[in-house]
Each structure stands twice: as C-alpha cells, then as structure tokens.
Motif scaffolding. Structure first.
Motif, PDB file in Angstrom:
ATOM      1  N   TYR A 211       0.812  -1.211   0.000  1.00 11.07           N
ATOM      2  CA  TYR A 211       0.000   0.000   0.000  1.00 11.07           C
ATOM      3  C   TYR A 211       0.848   1.264   0.000  1.00 11.07           C
ATOM      4  O   TYR A 211       0.416   2.294  -0.523  1.00 11.07           O
ATOM      5  CB  TYR A 211      -1.002  -0.018   1.160  1.00 11.07           C
TER       6      TYR A 211
ATOM      7  N   GLU B 174       0.140   4.042  -2.791  1.00  7.98           N
ATOM      8  CA  GLU B 174      -0.063   5.457  -2.480  1.00  7.98           C
ATOM      9  C   GLU B 174       0.873   6.337  -3.311  1.00  7.98           C
ATOM     10  O   GLU B 174       0.462   7.375  -3.836  1.00  7.98           O
ATOM     11  CB  GLU B 174       0.140   5.712  -0.993  1.00  7.98           C
ATOM     12  N   LYS B 175       2.127   5.916  -3.420  1.00  5.56           N
ATOM     13  CA  LYS B 175       3.087   6.677  -4.229  1.00  5.56           C
ATOM     14  C   LYS B 175       2.681   6.671  -5.703  1.00  5.56           C
ATOM     15  O   LYS B 175       2.792   7.688  -6.395  1.00  5.56           O
ATOM     16  CB  LYS B 175       4.494   6.085  -4.080  1.00  5.56           C
TER      17      LYS B 175
ATOM     18  N   VAL C 288      -0.410   6.315  -6.982  1.00  7.19           N
ATOM     19  CA  VAL C 288      -1.588   7.173  -7.174  1.00  7.19           C
ATOM     20  C   VAL C 288      -1.183   8.646  -7.128  1.00  7.19           C
ATOM     21  O   VAL C 288      -1.633   9.450  -7.950  1.00  7.19           O
ATOM     22  CB  VAL C 288      -2.681   6.854  -6.134  1.00  7.19           C
ATOM     23  N   LYS C 289      -0.303   9.010  -6.194  1.00  5.80           N
ATOM     24  CA  LYS C 289       0.171  10.401  -6.103  1.00  5.80           C
ATOM     25  C   LYS C 289       0.878  10.810  -7.395  1.00  5.80           C
ATOM     26  O   LYS C 289       0.641  11.883  -7.938  1.00  5.80           O
ATOM     27  CB  LYS C 289       1.115  10.553  -4.905  1.00  5.80           C
ATOM     28  N   ASN C 290       1.727   9.918  -7.889  1.00  2.00           N
ATOM     29  CA  ASN C 290       2.447  10.187  -9.124  1.00  2.00           C
ATOM     30  C   ASN C 290       1.485  10.356 -10.293  1.00  2.00           C
ATOM     31  O   ASN C 290       1.635  11.278 -11.097  1.00  2.00           O
ATOM     32  CB  ASN C 290       3.430   9.044  -9.390  1.00  2.00           C
ATOM     33  N   GLN C 291       0.485   9.491 -10.393  1.00  2.00           N
ATOM     34  CA  GLN C 291      -0.474   9.562 -11.487  1.00  2.00           C
ATOM     35  C   GLN C 291      -1.316  10.831 -11.401  1.00  2.00           C
ATOM     36  O   GLN C 291      -1.633  11.440 -12.417  1.00  2.00           O
ATOM     37  CB  GLN C 291      -1.380   8.324 -11.490  1.00  2.00           C
ATOM     38  N   ARG C 292      -1.650  11.245 -10.183  1.00  2.00           N
ATOM     39  CA  ARG C 292      -2.423  12.483 -10.018  1.00  2.00           C
ATOM     40  C   ARG C 292      -1.593  13.685 -10.487  1.00  2.00           C
ATOM     41  O   ARG C 292      -2.089  14.563 -11.194  1.00  2.00           O
ATOM     42  CB  ARG C 292      -2.842  12.663  -8.566  1.00  2.00           C
ATOM     43  N   GLU C 293      -0.325  13.719 -10.066  1.00  2.00           N
ATOM     44  CA  GLU C 293       0.546  14.819 -10.483  1.00  2.00           C
ATOM     45  C   GLU C 293       0.702  14.835 -12.001  1.00  2.00           C
ATOM     46  O   GLU C 293       0.703  15.903 -12.617  1.00  2.00           O
ATOM     47  CB  GLU C 293       1.911  14.693  -9.799  1.00  2.00           C
TER      48      GLU C 293
ATOM     49  N   GLU D  26      -2.567  16.182 -13.512  1.00  2.00           N
ATOM     50  CA  GLU D  26      -2.645  17.627 -13.307  1.00  2.00           C
ATOM     51  C   GLU D  26      -1.705  18.363 -14.256  1.00  2.00           C
ATOM     52  O   GLU D  26      -2.069  19.412 -14.811  1.00  2.00           O
ATOM     53  CB  GLU D  26      -2.347  17.970 -11.850  1.00  2.00           C
TER      54      GLU D  26
END
Length: 98
Positions: free
Chosen positions: A67, A71-72, A74-79, A82
């Motif tokens: 996990y 989390e890393k 998902v954060k990377n994909q969000r950035e 954006e």
C-alpha cells in the motif's frame, strides 16, 4: 462543474465507501472466526522452519510495502494528470499564440 453534480457524485462515492467498509468488516470478522477455529486444530510451526520465517516479510510489512507503493503510484499519477491538464489548458494555449 455544477455544484449539484459534485454533491451527487460525492454522496454516491461516500455511499459506496460506506458499503465497502461494512462488507469488509463482515469479512474480517469471518476470517477471525475461521482463524480462531483453525488455530485450535493445527500444529504450530516446526522449529526447523522458524529461521526461514525470518527471511519473509511479516504480514504488516507486506501490507506497508504494497500500500505504500500504491499510495506513491496514485500520487504520481495524479501529479501527471494535473500536469497534462495544465499543459493542455485552453487559456495557456491562447496566451502563447498572442
């Protein structure tokens, strides 16, 4: 986005998460019951296998590894999403043409 649509979407997401939590709690309780029953009838780990057990990550460590990475990711994909949106933003394209 229309605020009514945002509220509706958020409510649906919250509903789904609530249902997931309830079903997960049921599964956890079932696993506890089965594990307790099995622990009474299964033998303990032989002494010869215990040194090997130290080489394998604990369940807690495996959860953290899995996990933590998710989390890393998902954060990377969000950035990334954006940054893509910002790069393609119409106002940005129009100002660079002018």
């Amino acid at each position: 986005m229309n605020t009514d649509l945002v509220k509706l979407t958020t409510a649906a997401q919250d509903n789904l998460l609530g249902l997931m939590r309830m079903s997960q709690a049921t599964v956890v309780e079932t696993v506890k019951t089965v594990a307790d029953s099995l622990s009474r009838i299964t033998p303990s780990l032989p002494a010869s296998a215990k040194p090997l057990a130290k080489l394998v990550p604990t369940p807690e460590q495996r959860i953290e590894l899995t996990y933590g990475f998710a989390e890393k990711l998902v954060k990377n994909q969000r950035e990334f999403a954006e940054a893509l949106f910002e790069a393609a933003r119409p106002e940005r394209r129009l100002s660079s043409v002018a």
